[in-house]
Design an enzyme around this catalytic site. Structure first.
Site, PDB file in Angstrom:
ATOM      1  N   LYS A  34      -4.034   5.989  15.216  1.00 31.38           N
ATOM      2  CA  LYS A  34      -3.994   5.254  13.854  1.00 31.38           C
ATOM      3  C   LYS A  34      -5.710   5.101  13.463  1.00 31.38           C
ATOM      4  O   LYS A  34      -6.601   5.903  14.105  1.00 31.38           O
ATOM      5  CB  LYS A  34      -3.714   3.760  13.924  1.00 31.38           C
ATOM      6  CG  LYS A  34      -2.091   3.845  14.215  1.00 31.38           C
ATOM      7  CD  LYS A  34      -1.208   4.322  12.783  1.00 31.38           C
ATOM      8  CE  LYS A  34       0.235   4.328  13.192  1.00 31.38           C
ATOM      9  NZ  LYS A  34       0.772   4.964  12.241  1.00 31.38           N
ATOM     10  N   ARG A  45      -6.937  -3.323  10.125  1.00 27.95           N
ATOM     11  CA  ARG A  45      -5.874  -4.002  10.846  1.00 27.95           C
ATOM     12  C   ARG A  45      -6.237  -4.798  12.020  1.00 27.95           C
ATOM     13  O   ARG A  45      -5.916  -5.927  12.588  1.00 27.95           O
ATOM     14  CB  ARG A  45      -4.532  -3.364  11.205  1.00 27.95           C
ATOM     15  CG  ARG A  45      -3.797  -2.910   9.709  1.00 27.95           C
ATOM     16  CD  ARG A  45      -2.581  -2.574   9.872  1.00 27.95           C
ATOM     17  NE  ARG A  45      -2.205  -1.608   8.865  1.00 27.95           N
ATOM     18  CZ  ARG A  45      -1.989  -1.773   7.700  1.00 27.95           C
ATOM     19  NH1 ARG A  45      -2.039  -3.039   7.219  1.00 27.95           N
ATOM     20  NH2 ARG A  45      -1.412  -0.672   6.931  1.00 27.95           N
ATOM     21  N   ASP A  96       2.742  -0.910  11.849  1.00 26.23           N
ATOM     22  CA  ASP A  96       1.529  -1.369  11.233  1.00 26.23           C
ATOM     23  C   ASP A  96       1.085  -3.137  11.802  1.00 26.23           C
ATOM     24  O   ASP A  96      -0.040  -3.574  11.798  1.00 26.23           O
ATOM     25  CB  ASP A  96       1.179  -1.266   9.752  1.00 26.23           C
ATOM     26  CG  ASP A  96       1.132   0.419   9.479  1.00 26.23           C
ATOM     27  OD1 ASP A  96       1.000   1.001  10.523  1.00 26.23           O
ATOM     28  OD2 ASP A  96       1.285   0.390   8.370  1.00 26.23           O
ATOM     29  N   ARG A 118       3.074   5.818  -3.049  1.00 19.89           N
ATOM     30  CA  ARG A 118       4.436   6.712  -3.613  1.00 19.89           C
ATOM     31  C   ARG A 118       4.300   6.457  -5.115  1.00 19.89           C
ATOM     32  O   ARG A 118       4.999   7.481  -5.778  1.00 19.89           O
ATOM     33  CB  ARG A 118       5.416   6.482  -2.903  1.00 19.89           C
ATOM     34  CG  ARG A 118       5.533   6.852  -1.468  1.00 19.89           C
ATOM     35  CD  ARG A 118       6.074   6.062  -0.572  1.00 19.89           C
ATOM     36  NE  ARG A 118       6.296   6.435   0.901  1.00 19.89           N
ATOM     37  CZ  ARG A 118       5.339   6.450   1.850  1.00 19.89           C
ATOM     38  NH1 ARG A 118       4.395   5.773   1.690  1.00 19.89           N
ATOM     39  NH2 ARG A 118       5.815   6.828   3.168  1.00 19.89           N
ATOM     40  N   ARG A 134      -8.079  12.450  12.816  1.00 19.04           N
ATOM     41  CA  ARG A 134      -6.513  12.166  13.229  1.00 19.04           C
ATOM     42  C   ARG A 134      -5.730  13.476  12.899  1.00 19.04           C
ATOM     43  O   ARG A 134      -5.823  14.314  12.279  1.00 19.04           O
ATOM     44  CB  ARG A 134      -6.115  10.947  12.173  1.00 19.04           C
ATOM     45  CG  ARG A 134      -6.900   9.766  12.396  1.00 19.04           C
ATOM     46  CD  ARG A 134      -6.454   8.746  11.655  1.00 19.04           C
ATOM     47  NE  ARG A 134      -5.119   8.204  11.534  1.00 19.04           N
ATOM     48  CZ  ARG A 134      -4.532   7.553  10.674  1.00 19.04           C
ATOM     49  NH1 ARG A 134      -5.168   6.799   9.599  1.00 19.04           N
ATOM     50  NH2 ARG A 134      -3.211   7.065  10.840  1.00 19.04           N
ATOM     51  N   ARG A 192      -5.653   1.538  18.431  1.00 16.33           N
ATOM     52  CA  ARG A 192      -5.226   0.280  18.220  1.00 16.33           C
ATOM     53  C   ARG A 192      -4.851  -0.352  19.542  1.00 16.33           C
ATOM     54  O   ARG A 192      -4.793  -1.595  19.787  1.00 16.33           O
ATOM     55  CB  ARG A 192      -4.150   0.068  17.217  1.00 16.33           C
ATOM     56  CG  ARG A 192      -4.907   0.130  15.791  1.00 16.33           C
ATOM     57  CD  ARG A 192      -4.025  -0.159  14.719  1.00 16.33           C
ATOM     58  NE  ARG A 192      -4.361  -0.066  13.360  1.00 16.33           N
ATOM     59  CZ  ARG A 192      -3.837   0.046  12.227  1.00 16.33           C
ATOM     60  NH1 ARG A 192      -2.591   0.370  12.190  1.00 16.33           N
ATOM     61  NH2 ARG A 192      -4.705   0.285  11.190  1.00 16.33           N
ATOM     62  N   SER A 200       7.993   9.204  11.950  1.00 17.19           N
ATOM     63  CA  SER A 200       6.768   9.179  11.242  1.00 17.19           C
ATOM     64  C   SER A 200       7.291   9.363   9.493  1.00 17.19           C
ATOM     65  O   SER A 200       7.804  10.467   9.341  1.00 17.19           O
ATOM     66  CB  SER A 200       5.661  10.289  11.443  1.00 17.19           C
ATOM     67  OG  SER A 200       4.946  10.221  10.334  1.00 17.19           O
ATOM     68  N   LYS A 206       1.010  -1.174   0.043  1.00 18.62           N
ATOM     69  CA  LYS A 206      -0.103   0.024  -0.057  1.00 18.62           C
ATOM     70  C   LYS A 206       0.706   1.301  -0.077  1.00 18.62           C
ATOM     71  O   LYS A 206       0.580   1.972  -0.876  1.00 18.62           O
ATOM     72  CB  LYS A 206      -0.952  -0.186   1.259  1.00 18.62           C
ATOM     73  CG  LYS A 206      -1.833   1.213   1.155  1.00 18.62           C
ATOM     74  CD  LYS A 206      -2.946   0.815   2.147  1.00 18.62           C
ATOM     75  CE  LYS A 206      -2.894   1.128   3.790  1.00 18.62           C
ATOM     76  NZ  LYS A 206      -2.608   2.533   4.147  1.00 18.62           N
ATOM     77  N   SER A 207       1.910   1.322   0.888  1.00 20.32           N
ATOM     78  CA  SER A 207       2.820   2.521   0.865  1.00 20.32           C
ATOM     79  C   SER A 207       3.392   2.740  -0.404  1.00 20.32           C
ATOM     80  O   SER A 207       3.521   3.772  -0.589  1.00 20.32           O
ATOM     81  CB  SER A 207       3.703   2.409   2.210  1.00 20.32           C
ATOM     82  OG  SER A 207       3.247   2.236   3.315  1.00 20.32           O
TER      83      SER A 207
HETATM   84  C1  S3P Z   1       2.691   4.927   6.314  1.00 20.16           C
HETATM   85  C2  S3P Z   1       3.375   5.458   7.570  1.00 20.16           C
HETATM   86  C3  S3P Z   1       3.098   4.948   8.883  1.00 20.16           C
HETATM   87  C4  S3P Z   1       2.082   3.696   8.841  1.00 20.16           C
HETATM   88  C5  S3P Z   1       0.952   3.914   7.797  1.00 20.16           C
HETATM   89  C6  S3P Z   1       1.438   4.303   6.200  1.00 20.16           C
HETATM   90  C7  S3P Z   1       3.070   5.504   4.864  1.00 20.16           C
HETATM   91  O1  S3P Z   1       2.385   5.992   9.331  1.00 20.16           O
HETATM   92  O2  S3P Z   1       1.543   3.450   9.940  1.00 20.16           O
HETATM   93  O3  S3P Z   1       0.019   3.027   7.750  1.00 20.16           O
HETATM   94  O4  S3P Z   1       2.683   5.015   3.916  1.00 20.16           O
HETATM   95  O5  S3P Z   1       3.982   6.393   5.020  1.00 20.16           O
HETATM   96  P1  S3P Z   1       3.043   7.205  10.170  1.00 20.16           P
HETATM   97  O6  S3P Z   1       3.924   7.921   9.205  1.00 20.16           O
HETATM   98  O7  S3P Z   1       2.060   8.189  10.779  1.00 20.16           O
HETATM   99  O8  S3P Z   1       3.685   6.574  11.338  1.00 20.16           O
END
Ligand code: S3P
Length: 451
Positions: free
Chosen positions: A352, A411, A325, A28, A123, A356, A174, A23-24
């Site tokens: 989150k 999750r 995560d 990107r 959030r 969680r 983060s 996903k990340s």
């Molecule tokens: C993510 C970063 C993390 C992660 C999120 C996805 C990302 O969050 O928990 O599910 O894709 O950069 P944080 O940057 O808030 O730690």
């Protein structure tokens, strides 16, 4: 018959599975290819709710994106080729898109409004607004007084403007904050520098490098020199998502007689901490690395997991970003491990998709799990002391079925399904549609390996 999703215990999990893209990295790939020159084909793209929100946003910013069954083609317009959206952009539940796009849009020569679904609108956004404002960004947000400070939330009103470089030490680990700064930095003449206390996932840095950005990665600092066009590598192959794989890795570890092979998983060390944690706990996990390729620049491996007895471990603060995560499913694993598993510095879990700590402690306690949450104080190299939280799980416990809740969090839902498969009796989860945020075919994939 009570409403909800029923989970019946299984004898074992066995077979070979192929999972959708990370996903990340998928998000990107869309973002960076949209602002590069040329056409990029992104293979094994994850078509989940969050990634679809990212695609929708870039289409509204004038980018042509074609989709087929498991890939997308993005026609990038160059660094300065985004168009003013005619309507507010709605990022749904995707915090990654909302936070990363804030950095990118702060540097455009037009105004934009970023909206979010109700849970994402709760959030915190001050974490990205602070560094972006230091760069000169003009962003208005909804403000609300909390116990110790004034927090800011979506919707965000961004008046794009020329930004200046900063040197910024992240107060929290983060990847989203780091990435928002780096994406803004792409438009800045001069050197934008980011310093991390504990390293968070470096997918943005790797993606920018794949698109030939002028980025330097030193162990203690990332430096990016902006105002330079990016060039597309033309093809990006997204590895399978380690966060999705983690549910199957834990499931096949804790359910006797299981053996699962998961192919082509992203095992970037800043992200795949779950593998180290589980191996320390005695899990039988073997990695078969793929030869390194330039596209995507992410390490990839096939992962073979066999059931095994677990023992407790300590997960200390520096390791948290690489498992953030996966903590819900690690908490499930810890219930089956002998001894006290201690997870230190988990307070980010409170912000989150749901809190969680609350969701997992409530659910696992209902199933008989022995879990405590404690506060502790940590001083930041002698400067200011701040309050942190740790979770202590005592095991092994044979979990017993109960009626639990997903708390509308993907999750938590998937972790509780795995817990239910390994528990005694039939577990019921109130609703699980939230799973489509990151893993739309989780249930179908699970059904293939259930015995
Ligand atoms: C993510 C970063 C993390 C992660 C999120 C996805 C990302 O969050 O928990 O599910 O894709 O950069 P944080 O940057 O808030 O730690």
């Amino acid at each position: 018959m009570p409403k909800g999703f029923f989970v019946r215990p299984v004898k074992s999990l066995r077979g070979k599975i192929v999972l959708a893209g990370d996903k990340s990295i998928s998000q990107r790939a869309v973002i960076v290819s949209s602002i590069s020159k040329g056409t990029t084909r992104i293979e094994n793209f994850l078509f989940s709710d969050d990634c679809l929100s990212t695609i929708k946003a870039f289409r509204s910013l004038g980018i042509k994106i074609e989709t087929d069954s498991n890939s997308i083609v993005v026609k990038g317009n160059g660094l300065y080729g985004l168009k003013k959206p005619t309507r507010p952009l709605n990022l749904g539940e995707s915090a990654t898109s909302l936070r990363l796009l804030s950095g990118l849009l702060a540097a455009q020569d037009f105004k934009s409004i970023l909206k979010a679904a109700p849970s994402l609108s709760r959030r915190p956004m001050r974490r990205i607004l602070e560094p972006l404002r230091l760069m000169g960004a003009q962003i208005r947000a909804r403000k609300k007084k909390t116990k110790n400070w004034i927090e800011e939330f979506a919707p965000l009103e961004i008046k794009g403007t020329k930004l200046k470089p900063i040197r910024y030490k992240l107060p929290i680990s983060s990847a989203q904050v780091k990435s928002a700064i780096l994406l803004a930095g792409l438009y800045v003449k001069g050197n934008t520098q980011v310093i991390e206390i504990f390293k968070s996932r470096d997918h943005t840095e790797r993606m920018l490098r794949a698109f030939s950005a002028d980025i330097r990665l030193d162990p203690s600092m990332i430096s990016l020199s902006g105002d330079k066009e990016l060039s597309t590598p033309r093809l990006i192959k997204i590895p399978a998502d380690i966060s999705s794989a983690a549910f199957f890795i834990v499931g096949s570890t804790i359910i006797e007689g299981s053996e699962i092979l998961i192919s082509s998983v992203g095992v970037n060390p800043t992200r795949a901490g779950v593998l180290n944690v589980l191996k320390r706990m005695g899990a039988d996990i073997r990695l078969f690395y793929h030869p390194e390729k330039i596209t995507g620049a992410e390490p990839v491996a096939d992962i073979l997991v066999k059931a095994s007895q677990l023992k407790a471990t300590l997960i200390d603060c520096p390791e948290i970003p690489a498992v953030i995560d996966e903590l819900p499913i690690i908490m499930v694993a810890a219930c089956f491990a002998k001894g006290n598993t201690i997870i230190r510095g988990v307070e980010e879990l409170r912000v989150k998709e749901t809190d969680r700590i609350n969701s997992m402690v409530t659910n696992l306690s209902l199933m008989g799990g022995q879990i405590k949450v404690r506060k502790f104080t940590q001083s930041d190299s002698g400067a200011k002391a701040f309050e942190r939280e740790e979770i202590i799980i005592s095991g092994p416990t044979k979990l017993e079925a109960s009626r639990v809740s997903s708390f509308s969090d993907h999750r938590t839902a998937m972790s509780m399904i795995i817990a239910g498969l390994a528990a005694k009796g039939n577990t019921v989860i109130d609703e699980i549609s939230c799973i489509s945020k990151s893993f739309p075919n989780f249930i179908q994939t699970l059904d293939k390996v259930k015995n």
